[in-house]
Design a protein around this motif. Structure first.
Motif, PDB file in Angstrom:
ATOM      1  N   HIS A 122     -54.926  30.819 -46.334  1.00 16.10           N
ATOM      2  CA  HIS A 122     -55.515  30.888 -45.003  1.00 16.10           C
ATOM      3  C   HIS A 122     -55.774  29.490 -44.468  1.00 16.10           C
ATOM      4  O   HIS A 122     -56.207  28.607 -45.194  1.00 16.10           O
ATOM      5  CB  HIS A 122     -56.841  31.667 -45.038  1.00 16.10           C
ATOM      6  N   ALA A 123     -55.495  29.320 -43.147  1.00 18.09           N
ATOM      7  CA  ALA A 123     -55.812  28.038 -42.519  1.00 18.09           C
ATOM      8  C   ALA A 123     -56.185  28.191 -41.051  1.00 18.09           C
ATOM      9  O   ALA A 123     -56.414  27.189 -40.386  1.00 18.09           O
ATOM     10  CB  ALA A 123     -54.619  27.084 -42.642  1.00 18.09           C
ATOM     11  N   THR A 124     -56.213  29.412 -40.556  1.00 16.90           N
ATOM     12  CA  THR A 124     -56.450  29.802 -39.163  1.00 16.90           C
ATOM     13  C   THR A 124     -55.211  29.548 -38.306  1.00 16.90           C
ATOM     14  O   THR A 124     -54.399  28.658 -38.600  1.00 16.90           O
ATOM     15  CB  THR A 124     -57.662  29.114 -38.470  1.00 16.90           C
ATOM     16  N   ILE A 125     -55.110  30.313 -37.217  1.00 16.33           N
ATOM     17  CA  ILE A 125     -53.954  30.194 -36.330  1.00 16.33           C
ATOM     18  C   ILE A 125     -54.062  28.983 -35.406  1.00 16.33           C
ATOM     19  O   ILE A 125     -53.207  28.792 -34.539  1.00 16.33           O
ATOM     20  CB  ILE A 125     -53.779  31.475 -35.501  1.00 16.33           C
ATOM     21  N   LEU A 126     -55.088  28.156 -35.599  1.00 10.72           N
ATOM     22  CA  LEU A 126     -55.165  26.894 -34.862  1.00 10.72           C
ATOM     23  C   LEU A 126     -54.095  25.918 -35.333  1.00 10.72           C
ATOM     24  O   LEU A 126     -53.808  24.918 -34.669  1.00 10.72           O
ATOM     25  CB  LEU A 126     -56.553  26.272 -35.029  1.00 10.72           C
ATOM     26  N   TYR A 127     -53.518  26.180 -36.513  1.00 10.59           N
ATOM     27  CA  TYR A 127     -52.431  25.372 -37.050  1.00 10.59           C
ATOM     28  C   TYR A 127     -51.150  26.202 -37.072  1.00 10.59           C
ATOM     29  O   TYR A 127     -51.180  27.429 -37.050  1.00 10.59           O
ATOM     30  CB  TYR A 127     -52.763  24.900 -38.474  1.00 10.59           C
ATOM     31  N   LEU A 128     -50.039  25.531 -37.125  1.00 11.34           N
ATOM     32  CA  LEU A 128     -48.749  26.225 -37.194  1.00 11.34           C
ATOM     33  C   LEU A 128     -48.476  26.703 -38.612  1.00 11.34           C
ATOM     34  O   LEU A 128     -48.856  26.050 -39.587  1.00 11.34           O
ATOM     35  CB  LEU A 128     -47.620  25.292 -36.744  1.00 11.34           C
ATOM     36  N   ASN A 129     -47.815  27.866 -38.701  1.00  9.55           N
ATOM     37  CA  ASN A 129     -47.385  28.375 -39.998  1.00  9.55           C
ATOM     38  C   ASN A 129     -46.170  29.258 -39.779  1.00  9.55           C
ATOM     39  O   ASN A 129     -46.180  30.114 -38.878  1.00  9.55           O
ATOM     40  CB  ASN A 129     -48.507  29.168 -40.682  1.00  9.55           C
TER      41      ASN A 129
END
Length: 469
Positions: A122-129
């Motif tokens: 998990h890293a939040t959707i504030l970052y690209l994945n």
């Protein structure tokens, strides 16, 4: 004139297990045999079923209920089978309530989840994945028209809440029309749209009008969808300002007892709602992801294209995941304020969802749902001709319902008999669900990898169980 059935005998219900053990000693046909399966679960060494039940009663939500007089403790699963704490195998014909589409512990879904978990949980959707974007693209490819903007959520209830809010914002109107006997969730907005009293609490639920259910079995107009659709016209005319925000419906009511909307209903209603300025929402939480066999989405069987579609359950094969898909124009309404979902679009969950789409295509599960589901439905219809207690057999593909009644003319719900047959089938190794407003409908929603041999076993077990009622 159709003869009425005698009242159900409690003595029979109490005799369930003894009936099974005595069958071999009496002049009866051999009991149905479960198809062979090349898997044995590892020994279970955890707490006993009684210990788990005690913890559940003390520490878990007291509103949780369970099937069967002695609840099952399920600890392992593989494909279309489940295993209890004693190692006994059961044929799963309920699929975690139409959720497990690819089969329990499908290796490709498990591998996708584990690989993503090892890299990034998990890293939040504030970052690209890439997992999130790749799944959104793959999911959008399954929809017609301009339905291509995806919002990820954690459940079907959350997806429907978001869809209703978006429709109200886009249309500028609060009024929503839903269908009686439908189920859309248990949060604030979705509870209002839900039209089953047992799922509604005495809290504020505003702006929702419940239209006549186009029920082909119990409805006053039979299978004439256009006549039911007139009620929506009347709601717009007499119950609103002449404008509505949205119409929401399941193509096949799941909790409502696998009730497929009457043909012709949705096209007529969609036309009425759009003329009144509203958006049309298709709730595909249960009927989506190839479950109906004939189509990938339930709404497709009715020849309509919704403005918003919601989904969950089968999307992740058991992973907590839901989604809303709509057009770019409608999606813009959430850009005027901040909309954020911490776990919506979690890379682990979306990796699972993408794997599910790949498995459905690779293993041709939609075709299997159609072929095996149609075969199973034909066999169940044959049972209807054999047993007066079966009032209706309905549904599509791997989403089938069997309604039990004690009187064909009055359609009196056979509640006690439904529980008895479920208990008997469980004792013989088959797990099915139940639903419907009166709790007298068997819900058959197995994993889509169900085989004809599985279907034969299920129907034979149901046949045997019904013969004891």
């Amino acid at each position: 004139m159709m003869m009425r059935r005698l009242p159900f005998s409690p003595r029979l219900a109490a005799a369930s297990k003894s009936t099974l053990s005595q069958a071999a000693r009496e002049n009866e046909s051999p009991l149905p045999q479960m198809p062979p399966f090349d898997y044995s679960p590892p020994p279970y060494t955890g707490p006993s079923a009684d210990e788990i039940l005690a913890k559940r009663r003390e520490f878990l939500n007291p509103a949780i209920f369970h099937f069967f007089k002695k609840p099952l403790c399920l600890v392992d699963g593989k494909r279309q089978y489940l295993f209890d704490d004693k190692g006994r195998r059961y044929l799963d014909a309920f699929g975690g309530i139409a959720t497990v589409g690819c089969g329990h512990s499908h290796p490709e879904v498990v591998e996708a989840v584990c690989n993503q978990m090892k890299r990034l949980q998990h890293a939040t959707i504030l970052y690209l994945n890439p997992a999130i974007a790749d799944f959104a693209e793959a999911l959008a490819s399954k929809f017609p028209g301009d339905l291509k903007v995806v919002f990820f959520t954690n459940s079907g209830t959350e997806a429907n809440e978001l869809a209703l809010m978006m429709a109200r914002l886009y249309s500028g109107c609060h009024d929503v029309i839903s269908v009686r006997n439908g189920y859309h969730g248990n949060a604030a907005g979705t509870m209002g749209a839900t039209a089953q009293g047992s799922y509604k609490f005495n809290v504020v639920q505003t702006g929702v009008h419940h239209a006549l259910n186009p029920d082909q079995y119990r409805g006053i107009f039979g299978s004439d969808g256009l006549k039911y659709a007139n009620d929506v016209d009347d709601i717009v005319t007499y119950g609103t300002s002449g404008r509505v925000g949205a119409f929401i419906a399941e193509a096949i009511q799941g909790v409502g007892g696998v009730m497929e909307l009457a043909p012709g209903y949705l096209p007529a209603v969609y036309n009425t709602v759009r003329k009144a300025g509203g958006l049309c929402i298709a709730d595909e939480v249960q009927s989506g992801f190839a479950r109906t066999g004939s189509h990938f989405w339930g709404f497709e069987a009715h020849g309509v294209v919704p403005d918003i579609v919601t989904m969950a359950k089968g999307i992740g094969n058991g992973i907590p995941l839901g989604a809303v898909i709509t057009t770019p124009e409608i999606a813009k309404v959430l850009t005027y304020r901040n909309y954020f979902n911490t776990f919506g679009g979690n890379p682990v969950c979306t990796a699972a969802g993408h794997a599910v789409l790949k498995v459905i295509e690779k293993e041709q599960l939609q075709q299997n749902a159609l072929t095996v589901g149609s075969y199973m439905k034909d066999r169940l219809i044959a049972l209807k001709d054999k047993y007066e207690i079966i009032g209706d057999v309905r549904g599509r593909g791997m989403m089938l319902g069997i309604e039990l009644v004690t009187d064909h003319q009055l359609k009196t719900p056979a509640k006690d008999e439904t529980l008895y047959v479920m208990e008997q089938m469980k004792d013989m190794g088959v797990l099915i669900g139940k639903g419907g407003f009166f709790g007298n409908v068997f819900r058959i929603t197995p994993p889509l990898c169900f085989t004809k041999e599985d279907a034969d076993f299920l129907v034979d077990v149901m046949d045997y169980s019904l013969s004891k009622v």
